[in-house]
Enzyme design. Structure first.
Site, short mmCIF file in Angstrom:
data_model
loop_
_atom_site.label_atom_id
_atom_site.label_comp_id
_atom_site.label_asym_id
_atom_site.label_seq_id
_atom_site.Cartn_x
_atom_site.Cartn_y
_atom_site.Cartn_z
CE LYS A 1 19.02 37.56 48.96
NZ LYS A 1 19.62 38.29 50.06
CE LYS B 1 11.86 27.72 54.78
NZ LYS B 1 12.31 28.32 56.02
CB CYS C 1 18.13 33.85 52.85
SG CYS C 1 16.70 34.93 52.89
P1 NAD Z 1 10.77 39.44 47.31
O1 NAD Z 1 11.40 39.34 45.99
O2 NAD Z 1 9.75 38.42 47.73
O3 NAD Z 1 10.06 40.86 47.45
C1 NAD Z 1 10.62 42.08 47.06
C2 NAD Z 1 9.49 42.97 46.58
O4 NAD Z 1 10.01 44.29 46.41
C3 NAD Z 1 8.90 42.57 45.23
O5 NAD Z 1 7.50 42.40 45.38
C4 NAD Z 1 9.23 43.74 44.31
O6 NAD Z 1 8.23 43.98 43.34
C5 NAD Z 1 9.32 44.88 45.32
N1 NAD Z 1 10.10 46.05 44.88
C6 NAD Z 1 11.33 46.08 44.34
N2 NAD Z 1 11.70 47.37 44.10
C7 NAD Z 1 10.69 48.14 44.54
C8 NAD Z 1 10.47 49.56 44.59
N3 NAD Z 1 11.40 50.42 44.17
N4 NAD Z 1 9.32 50.02 45.08
C9 NAD Z 1 8.37 49.15 45.51
N5 NAD Z 1 8.50 47.82 45.50
C10 NAD Z 1 9.66 47.31 45.03
O7 NAD Z 1 11.95 39.50 48.37
P2 NAD Z 1 11.98 38.93 49.87
O8 NAD Z 1 12.17 37.47 49.86
O9 NAD Z 1 10.84 39.52 50.64
O10 NAD Z 1 13.35 39.57 50.39
C11 NAD Z 1 13.47 40.96 50.62
C12 NAD Z 1 14.74 41.20 51.40
O11 NAD Z 1 14.66 40.57 52.68
C13 NAD Z 1 16.00 40.60 50.75
O12 NAD Z 1 17.08 41.46 51.01
C14 NAD Z 1 16.18 39.30 51.48
O13 NAD Z 1 17.53 38.88 51.52
C15 NAD Z 1 15.73 39.67 52.88
N6 NAD Z 1 15.23 38.54 53.66
C16 NAD Z 1 14.43 37.60 53.09
C17 NAD Z 1 13.95 36.54 53.86
C18 NAD Z 1 13.08 35.47 53.24
O14 NAD Z 1 12.87 34.45 53.89
N7 NAD Z 1 12.56 35.66 52.04
C19 NAD Z 1 14.26 36.47 55.23
C20 NAD Z 1 15.05 37.46 55.80
C21 NAD Z 1 15.55 38.49 55.00
#
Ligand code: NAD
Length: 435
Positions: A266, A324, A263
């Site tokens: 990016k 972390k 996070c």
């Molecule tokens: P991630 O990469 O762990 O998961 C994303 C998932 O989406 C993947 O499993 C991928 O296969 C799936 N995906 C992509 N396109 C798809 C589609 N068209 N149909 C179905 N599935 C699809 O990502 P994440 O870490 O969970 O982050 C997701 C969002 O949340 C990002 O925008 C991130 O910035 C935000 N976010 C993340 C966190 C964190 O701690 N990881 C915290 C707050 C916000």
């Protein structure tokens, strides 16, 4: 309420599971069939403390399902949550929205009755309006609304953060959207969680402003640590001294090797890039990004300096690879910069991480991975602590020293700052400890 979550990663899987724990009927969809298959067998595709039992409980109760079939998953769903990745776009640092729009396009073809489309992914201000414009080309206006509901959970404490958040932010532009989100989060109203309803643009900015502010605290204390080192002060005491001021607060004031993860890096880059598009130079956030990038390079140099200015032919034991503790997430971890730099300088790396090894093996070359910390130290010239996992906090320093060839300890998390490692035969280098 029946809802669909698109994207079953760190955010989608945790939010979907927690919504089902609230009592909603949830289908989590992912296009990665291996993730869905694993989940159907109660194997978690990510490491998040407590997640497996919460998933199992809700699957058993019939409230939580997993699928690769979006069409079936969306039947009768009142809301769909977009929780796909928004990584940095190559070249300009802007958020790459291709996964968000691919998910929107596909979902649009299955919307029959009124559906609230909610972005949980972190998306730049104005994305909700773009989604609305695109959906308006595909669907009649009365069939949908678009809301922003950014997620603030922290990996490693994600369930607690979702179930007992400091606040929930909902950006809406209609009564109907407001009512759907209010109903979804009703269990949190009962324990008086602040739910901030605002417009979509504001919600989108809140998410980036929050992450940029926290990243700023980290880069700030890292620069202060450099001053402490140069001037004979102790950054841990400085953090304590300023953190006790309620206006400042003690969180995110731990000097270290720079922020990483999926996070902060990016999101700070994307915020700068979005602001540039609006003609607003965010000078502070731009500096935060620069300071952090320099920081990772400086940490490799710090290790080399601690090793007498040369690591060629030396064996270095590294403890901790994830950005972390309590996660297996390796995205933009400082270890991915520091280890290759040490290797380029001629060092051989032996490493341990409690949960990150599987991912690290894909991202780091020529590293020998160990199943436990002490074997990494065998015949090592130096020991470097990169991540403050609990199991590294009380190492048997006498045992460690006996295993090692030379007693150089570089502690980039200051967990041994107060343990007098010199008494155990170590030459200690911490962060920001000039005293
Ligand atoms: P991630 O990469 O762990 O998961 C994303 C998932 O989406 C993947 O499993 C991928 O296969 C799936 N995906 C992509 N396109 C798809 C589609 N068209 N149909 C179905 N599935 C699809 O990502 P994440 O870490 O969970 O982050 C997701 C969002 O949340 C990002 O925008 C991130 O910035 C935000 N976010 C993340 C966190 C964190 O701690 N990881 C915290 C707050 C916000």
């Amino acid at each position: 309420m029946k809802i669909t979550v698109i994207g079953t990663g760190y955010v989608g899987l945790v939010s979907g599971t927690c919504f089902s724990e609230f009592g909603h009927e949830v289908t989590c969809v992912d296009k990665d069939a291996s993730k869905i298959k694993a989940l159907e067998n109660n194997i978690m595709p990510i490491y998040e403390p407590g997640l497996d039992s919460l998933v199992a409980r809700n699957v058993e109760a019939g409230r939580l399902n997993f699928s690769t079939d979006l069409k079936t998953a969306m039947q009768d769903a009142k809301a769909i949550f977009i929780a796909v990745g928004t990584p940095s776009r190559r070249g300009d640092g802007h958020a790459d929205l291709q996964y968000v729009f691919a998910a929107i396009e596909e979902a649009a073809s299955y919307i029959e009755d009124y559906t609230l489309v909610v972005t949980k992914s972190t998306v730049p201000v104005g994305t909700g309006a773009r989604i609305k414009a695109r959906l308006s080309e595909l669907l009649p206006a009365e069939k949908f609304d678009v809301a922003s509901n950014p997620e603030f959970l922290r990996e490693g404490a994600a369930i607690e953060d979702f179930m007992r958040p400091d606040r929930v932010v909902c950006g809406v532009d209609s009564e109907r959207a407001h009512d759907v989100l209010r109903e979804l989060y009703r269990p949190l109203y009962l324990n008086e969680t602040p739910i901030v309803f605002t417009n979509r643009e504001t919600a989108e900015v809140i998410k980036y402003a929050a992450n940029a502010f926290l990243a700023t605290k980290i880069s700030f204390i890292n620069e202060i640590a450099d001053l402490c080192e140069a001037a004979g002060a102790d950054v841990q005491e400085v953090s304590k001294g300023i953190g006790l001021d309620n206006r400042i607060g003690s969180k995110f004031l731990h000097a270290g090797p720079g922020y990483g993860g999926s996070c902060f890096p990016k999101d700070t880059r994307a915020l700068v890039s979005t602001a540039d598009q609006y003609g607003v130079p965010l000078k502070i956030v731009r500096s935060v990004v620069e300071v952090n990038e320099e920081r990772k390079r400086a940490m490799a140099a710090k290790v080399i300096k601690a090793c007498g200015g040369d690591v060629a032919g030396k064996r270095i034991a590294v403890l901790g690879l994830t950005f972390k503790p309590n996660t297996d997430d390796m995205r933009e971890s400082p270890s991915l910069d520091i280890i290759p730099t040490l290797q380029e300088a001629g060092a051989t790396i032996h490493a341990h991480d409690p949960k990150g090894t599987e991912e690290a093996e894909k991202l780091l070359k020529d590293v020998t991975f160990h199943n436990e910390p002490y074997s990494t130290m065998q015949d090592a010239d130096a020991l470097v602590i990169l991540t403050e996992w609990n199991q590294y906090r009380a190492l048997d320093l006498d045992r460690a020293r006996k295993l090692m060839k030379d007693g150089i300890l570089v502690d980039l998390r200051n967990i041994y700052a107060k343990a007098s490692p010199d008494k155990h035969g170590f030459t200690y280098t911490g962060i920001g400890r000039g005293a």
